[in-house]
Design an enzyme around this catalytic site. Sequence first.
Site, short mmCIF file in Angstrom:
data_model
loop_
_atom_site.label_atom_id
_atom_site.label_comp_id
_atom_site.label_asym_id
_atom_site.label_seq_id
_atom_site.Cartn_x
_atom_site.Cartn_y
_atom_site.Cartn_z
N ASP A 159 10.13 7.66 0.07
CA ASP A 159 9.41 7.96 -1.16
C ASP A 159 9.04 6.65 -1.86
O ASP A 159 9.90 5.82 -2.16
CB ASP A 159 10.31 8.82 -2.05
CG ASP A 159 9.72 9.11 -3.42
OD1 ASP A 159 8.53 8.83 -3.63
OD2 ASP A 159 10.45 9.59 -4.29
N ASP A 201 -11.90 10.10 -3.50
CA ASP A 201 -13.19 10.77 -3.28
C ASP A 201 -13.27 12.05 -4.10
O ASP A 201 -14.16 12.86 -3.88
CB ASP A 201 -13.41 11.06 -1.79
CG ASP A 201 -12.32 11.94 -1.20
OD1 ASP A 201 -11.20 11.94 -1.75
OD2 ASP A 201 -12.58 12.62 -0.19
N THR A 251 -13.41 3.78 5.98
CA THR A 251 -12.81 4.65 6.99
C THR A 251 -13.85 5.63 7.55
O THR A 251 -14.91 5.87 6.95
CB THR A 251 -11.65 5.46 6.39
OG1 THR A 251 -12.17 6.35 5.39
CG2 THR A 251 -10.62 4.53 5.74
N LYS A 252 -13.53 6.21 8.72
CA LYS A 252 -14.40 7.23 9.31
C LYS A 252 -14.54 8.41 8.37
O LYS A 252 -15.63 8.98 8.22
CB LYS A 252 -13.84 7.69 10.66
CG LYS A 252 -13.94 6.66 11.77
CD LYS A 252 -13.40 7.21 13.07
CE LYS A 252 -13.52 6.18 14.19
NZ LYS A 252 -12.98 6.69 15.48
N PHE A 253 -13.46 8.79 7.72
CA PHE A 253 -13.47 9.87 6.75
C PHE A 253 -14.45 9.57 5.62
O PHE A 253 -15.24 10.41 5.20
CB PHE A 253 -12.06 10.06 6.20
CG PHE A 253 -11.96 10.98 5.01
CD1 PHE A 253 -11.95 12.35 5.18
CD2 PHE A 253 -11.88 10.48 3.73
CE1 PHE A 253 -11.85 13.20 4.08
CE2 PHE A 253 -11.79 11.31 2.63
CZ PHE A 253 -11.78 12.68 2.82
N GLU A 254 -14.42 8.33 5.14
CA GLU A 254 -15.30 7.93 4.04
C GLU A 254 -16.75 7.87 4.50
O GLU A 254 -17.67 8.27 3.76
CB GLU A 254 -14.85 6.57 3.51
CG GLU A 254 -15.48 6.17 2.20
CD GLU A 254 -14.89 4.88 1.65
OE1 GLU A 254 -15.47 4.34 0.69
OE2 GLU A 254 -13.85 4.43 2.16
N GLU A 286 0.84 -1.20 0.00
CA GLU A 286 0.00 0.00 0.00
C GLU A 286 0.87 1.25 0.00
O GLU A 286 1.80 1.38 0.80
CB GLU A 286 -0.95 0.04 1.20
CG GLU A 286 -1.82 1.28 1.20
CD GLU A 286 -3.01 1.21 2.16
OE1 GLU A 286 -3.53 2.28 2.51
OE2 GLU A 286 -3.38 0.09 2.55
N LYS A 331 -6.04 21.51 -8.05
CA LYS A 331 -5.85 22.63 -8.97
C LYS A 331 -5.20 22.14 -10.26
O LYS A 331 -4.26 21.35 -10.22
CB LYS A 331 -4.96 23.70 -8.32
CG LYS A 331 -5.63 24.38 -7.12
CD LYS A 331 -4.72 25.44 -6.53
CE LYS A 331 -5.40 26.12 -5.34
NZ LYS A 331 -4.53 27.16 -4.71
N ASP A 362 -3.29 12.25 -2.52
CA ASP A 362 -3.50 13.69 -2.67
C ASP A 362 -4.03 13.97 -4.07
O ASP A 362 -3.38 13.62 -5.06
CB ASP A 362 -2.17 14.42 -2.45
CG ASP A 362 -2.35 15.93 -2.28
OD1 ASP A 362 -3.27 16.49 -2.92
OD2 ASP A 362 -1.57 16.54 -1.52
#
Length: 240
Positions: free
Chosen positions: A122, A181, A218-221, A70, A149, A145
């Site tokens: 990296d 997302d 996930t909680k974010f999702e 991952e 923009k 990320d």
Amino acid sequence: MTDSTEQHGEQAENTTYMRKIRSFVLREGRLTKGQQHALDTYWPDYGLQYQSSALQLADVFGRSSAVVLEIGFGMGKSLVQMAKEAPEKDFIGIEVHRPGVGACLSDAVAQQVKNLRVFEHDAVEVLEDTIADNSLDTVQLFFPDPWHKKRHHKRRIVQPEFVQLLRRKLKPGGVFHMATDWENYAEHMLEVMQAAEGFSNLSADNTYVERPEHRPLTKFEQRGQRLGHGVWDLMYKKDN
């Protein structure tokens, strides 16, 4: 200097410039005492160092089994959960943010997860130099990320060159699984992967797939779903 020499020099300069473009910004953040303790105490058991020669993953884990890698595991909660729920597989996480690495190690030890190792480096360099060709069963890239923009789109990690690097590292039949997302990034991923040589889309309609059960919600999702935000999963298999 001849025209051809000048042209070659420009090409080399452009290549060097492109290779310096990072898909991440290193936001170090402050380590908690727990994260620092985990790094100090558990790194010898869980940490992997970047090296210029390929690791023998069977030696790393002490067995030969399916390997899931991952890229950018954040704080590591979902990665630890996946490793815990699939003890028959071995998991490698790569993350550049030190607090996330510390949190992941702490969580892995707390849950007695043994089939997990992590890099703090990296991901592109690790893949190029430290991971052997045809050695991975799955590569996961969840919520990278989006660089939303337009002028920053060149920083998105899913680019043709990167995809072909993954193709070298995956075993025949291995899977590259992405999730985002950001709809625009999902469209970008789909465009890049549809044009990529050597991959087949696992979606029935050649677009996106439903979230597979092995990818934790996930909680974010969950929060995003409550707010009506979409999440797009893409899964591509390396052709034999």
